[in-house]
Scaffold this active site. Sequence first.
Site, PDB file in Angstrom:
ATOM      1  N   TYR A  42      65.726  26.714  73.628  1.00 20.00           N
ATOM      2  CA  TYR A  42      65.137  27.986  73.219  1.00 20.00           C
ATOM      3  C   TYR A  42      65.525  28.152  71.757  1.00 20.00           C
ATOM      4  CZ  TYR A  42      64.128  32.983  73.031  1.00 20.00           C
ATOM      5  OH  TYR A  42      63.627  34.212  72.694  1.00 20.00           O
ATOM      6  N   THR A  43      64.549  28.043  70.857  1.00 15.20           N
ATOM      7  CA  THR A  43      64.881  27.975  69.427  1.00 15.20           C
ATOM      8  C   THR A  43      64.356  29.157  68.605  1.00 15.20           C
ATOM      9  OG1 THR A  43      62.927  26.643  69.047  1.00 15.20           O
ATOM     10  CG2 THR A  43      64.972  25.442  69.415  1.00 15.20           C
ATOM     11  N   TYR A  80      71.325  17.980  71.643  1.00 18.36           N
ATOM     12  CA  TYR A  80      71.385  18.455  70.252  1.00 18.36           C
ATOM     13  C   TYR A  80      71.892  19.894  70.202  1.00 18.36           C
ATOM     14  CZ  TYR A  80      68.693  14.287  69.530  1.00 18.36           C
ATOM     15  OH  TYR A  80      68.300  12.974  69.526  1.00 18.36           O
ATOM     16  N   TYR A 106      71.267  33.305  69.638  1.00 16.64           N
ATOM     17  CA  TYR A 106      70.907  31.880  69.705  1.00 16.64           C
ATOM     18  C   TYR A 106      72.157  31.014  69.513  1.00 16.64           C
ATOM     19  CZ  TYR A 106      69.263  27.392  67.806  1.00 16.64           C
ATOM     20  OH  TYR A 106      69.073  26.047  67.535  1.00 16.64           O
ATOM     21  N   LYS A 110      73.853  28.420  72.254  1.00 20.70           N
ATOM     22  CA  LYS A 110      74.023  26.980  72.012  1.00 20.70           C
ATOM     23  C   LYS A 110      75.496  26.590  72.145  1.00 20.70           C
ATOM     24  CE  LYS A 110      71.340  24.327  70.759  1.00 20.70           C
ATOM     25  NZ  LYS A 110      70.471  23.388  71.520  1.00 20.70           N
ATOM     26  N   TRP A 131      68.969  22.731  59.898  1.00 19.97           N
ATOM     27  CA  TRP A 131      67.752  22.933  59.103  1.00 19.97           C
ATOM     28  C   TRP A 131      66.750  21.782  59.287  1.00 19.97           C
ATOM     29  CZ3 TRP A 131      68.931  25.312  53.607  1.00 19.97           C
ATOM     30  CH2 TRP A 131      69.672  26.485  53.768  1.00 19.97           C
TER      31      TRP A 131
HETATM   32  N1  NAP Z   1      64.893  23.343  64.061  1.00 17.73           N
HETATM   33  C1  NAP Z   1      66.077  23.431  63.495  1.00 17.73           C
HETATM   34  O1  NAP Z   1      66.195  23.799  62.321  1.00 17.73           O
HETATM   35  C2  NAP Z   1      67.310  23.060  64.256  1.00 17.73           C
HETATM   36  C3  NAP Z   1      68.546  23.133  63.580  1.00 17.73           C
HETATM   37  C4  NAP Z   1      69.700  22.804  64.256  1.00 17.73           C
HETATM   38  C5  NAP Z   1      69.639  22.376  65.575  1.00 17.73           C
HETATM   39  N2  NAP Z   1      68.441  22.330  66.220  1.00 17.73           N
HETATM   40  C6  NAP Z   1      68.447  21.892  67.623  1.00 17.73           C
HETATM   41  O2  NAP Z   1      67.600  20.760  67.744  1.00 17.73           O
HETATM   42  C7  NAP Z   1      66.991  20.741  69.033  1.00 17.73           C
HETATM   43  C8  NAP Z   1      65.492  20.641  68.875  1.00 17.73           C
HETATM   44  O3  NAP Z   1      65.031  21.777  68.132  1.00 17.73           O
HETATM   45  P1  NAP Z   1      63.529  21.903  67.613  1.00 17.73           P
HETATM   46  O4  NAP Z   1      63.573  22.603  66.312  1.00 17.73           O
HETATM   47  O5  NAP Z   1      62.843  20.583  67.752  1.00 17.73           O
HETATM   48  O6  NAP Z   1      62.961  22.910  68.681  1.00 17.73           O
HETATM   49  P2  NAP Z   1      61.437  23.243  69.045  1.00 17.73           P
HETATM   50  O7  NAP Z   1      60.521  22.622  68.084  1.00 17.73           O
HETATM   51  O8  NAP Z   1      61.406  24.710  69.285  1.00 17.73           O
HETATM   52  O9  NAP Z   1      61.271  22.475  70.408  1.00 17.73           O
HETATM   53  C9  NAP Z   1      61.940  22.909  71.551  1.00 17.73           C
HETATM   54  C10 NAP Z   1      61.266  22.299  72.743  1.00 17.73           C
HETATM   55  O10 NAP Z   1      61.928  22.830  73.892  1.00 17.73           O
HETATM   56  C11 NAP Z   1      60.945  23.148  74.835  1.00 17.73           C
HETATM   57  N3  NAP Z   1      61.394  24.181  75.746  1.00 17.73           N
HETATM   58  C12 NAP Z   1      61.595  25.502  75.482  1.00 17.73           C
HETATM   59  N4  NAP Z   1      61.981  26.147  76.586  1.00 17.73           N
HETATM   60  C13 NAP Z   1      62.037  25.218  77.566  1.00 17.73           C
HETATM   61  C14 NAP Z   1      62.365  25.258  78.943  1.00 17.73           C
HETATM   62  N5  NAP Z   1      62.692  26.404  79.549  1.00 17.73           N
HETATM   63  N6  NAP Z   1      62.325  24.121  79.644  1.00 17.73           N
HETATM   64  C15 NAP Z   1      61.970  22.953  79.055  1.00 17.73           C
HETATM   65  N7  NAP Z   1      61.641  22.842  77.772  1.00 17.73           N
HETATM   66  C16 NAP Z   1      61.678  23.969  77.032  1.00 17.73           C
HETATM   67  C17 NAP Z   1      59.751  23.611  74.030  1.00 17.73           C
HETATM   68  O11 NAP Z   1      58.613  23.495  74.829  1.00 17.73           O
HETATM   69  P3  NAP Z   1      57.225  24.200  74.418  1.00 17.73           P
HETATM   70  O12 NAP Z   1      56.629  23.263  73.418  1.00 17.73           O
HETATM   71  O13 NAP Z   1      56.495  24.276  75.694  1.00 17.73           O
HETATM   72  O14 NAP Z   1      57.587  25.530  73.840  1.00 17.73           O
HETATM   73  C18 NAP Z   1      59.774  22.627  72.858  1.00 17.73           C
HETATM   74  O15 NAP Z   1      59.085  21.447  73.186  1.00 17.73           O
HETATM   75  C19 NAP Z   1      67.459  22.035  69.722  1.00 17.73           C
HETATM   76  O16 NAP Z   1      68.576  21.728  70.519  1.00 17.73           O
HETATM   77  C20 NAP Z   1      67.898  22.930  68.579  1.00 17.73           C
HETATM   78  O17 NAP Z   1      68.874  23.843  68.985  1.00 17.73           O
HETATM   79  C21 NAP Z   1      67.275  22.647  65.587  1.00 17.73           C
END
Ligand code: NAP
Length: 278
Positions: A42-43, A80, A106, A110, A131
């Site tokens: 959940y992001t 992650y 959030y 996490k 990021w």
């Molecule tokens: N983006 C950043 O800047 C950032 C920074 C630091 C760490 N992270 C970490 O990196 C990882 C990936 O992040 P991201 O940015 O790629 O996130 P994202 O683009 O929001 O992708 C998250 C994915 O999780 C899926 N999802 C959400 N709720 C779910 C549920 N209940 N059951 C199964 N799947 C679910 C979403 O599915 P839908 O497509 O159906 O919504 C989406 O495919 C996460 O652990 C995040 O905390 C991200």
Amino acid sequence: MLPPLGALTCLSRSELDLREPDRIRRALAEARPDVVVNAAAYTAVDRAEQEPELARQVNALGPAVLAEAARDCEAAFIHYSTDYVFDGAQSRPYREEDAPNPLSVYGRSKLEGEQRIDRVGGAYLILRTSWVFSLRRPCFVTQVLHWAHTQDRLRIAQDQVGSPTWARLLAEATGMLLVRLGPNPAQALTGLSGIYHLAASDSASRLEWARQILRLDPNPDQQRVPAEAIEPASSRDFPTPATRPAFSALDSSRFTSAFGLRLPSWEAGLRLAMSPGP
Ligand SMILES: NC(=O)c1ccc[n+]([C@@H]2O[C@H](COP(=O)([O-])OP(=O)(O)OC[C@H]3O[C@@H](n4cnc5c(N)ncnc54)[C@H](OP(=O)(O)O)[C@@H]3O)[C@@H](O)[C@H]2O)c1
């Protein structure tokens, strides 16, 4: 990046919802994987302030069930996490032993996920990153390009510093890590399970990042605001429901020492991400 490593089962949210423990257990019992990689979360950082229970289910409770199910089939678990577990009060890049203190729902969800996975034990790696961007989907990079092409003024915060990390490099590092771990990843992780930082090897403010995005813009003729004309601003000028850390650069040297892999500088990653395809 993972298909060359073996049979790959990719489950979308409709096939494996992290809020449904029984389905998680069933999916892993059926697939009997050697490795489970969890990139789902959940992001929605701001919306989470209104939906703390949902964020907790997806980011804390679900990953713990995944970790347990992975442990039960002797699979390695790769998960992650985020720089938002820190409060940003530090001025040198955060190391794994630095105390977390999340400022947002959030970040707390996490962090709870990390703690629960750790309690489950087994062979696991929590990779904290920062990021993340990818030009395949809306992100800071695409947003800055859009603003610069459509607005006459652009103001970007200079008091938020992080390690902009290209999603593809993160995926490549994950794939290479698995190659390094060999045919029995869970066994190879003996003594190595834990939290690792994995982000671009240096840091930038939002303003520096935005300027470099515009310098690399493949359509500079469309810019109404060129890189040097972006005006420095304070994050206080753009209030958001969730508080973000002012400084959240990550020091990834523990990952490099353990696995012999590193991500390049944020600028090199950005250049690769923005270079025109073949
Ligand atoms: N983006 C950043 O800047 C950032 C920074 C630091 C760490 N992270 C970490 O990196 C990882 C990936 O992040 P991201 O940015 O790629 O996130 P994202 O683009 O929001 O992708 C998250 C994915 O999780 C899926 N999802 C959400 N709720 C779910 C549920 N209940 N059951 C199964 N799947 C679910 C979403 O599915 P839908 O497509 O159906 O919504 C989406 O495919 C996460 O652990 C995040 O905390 C991200």
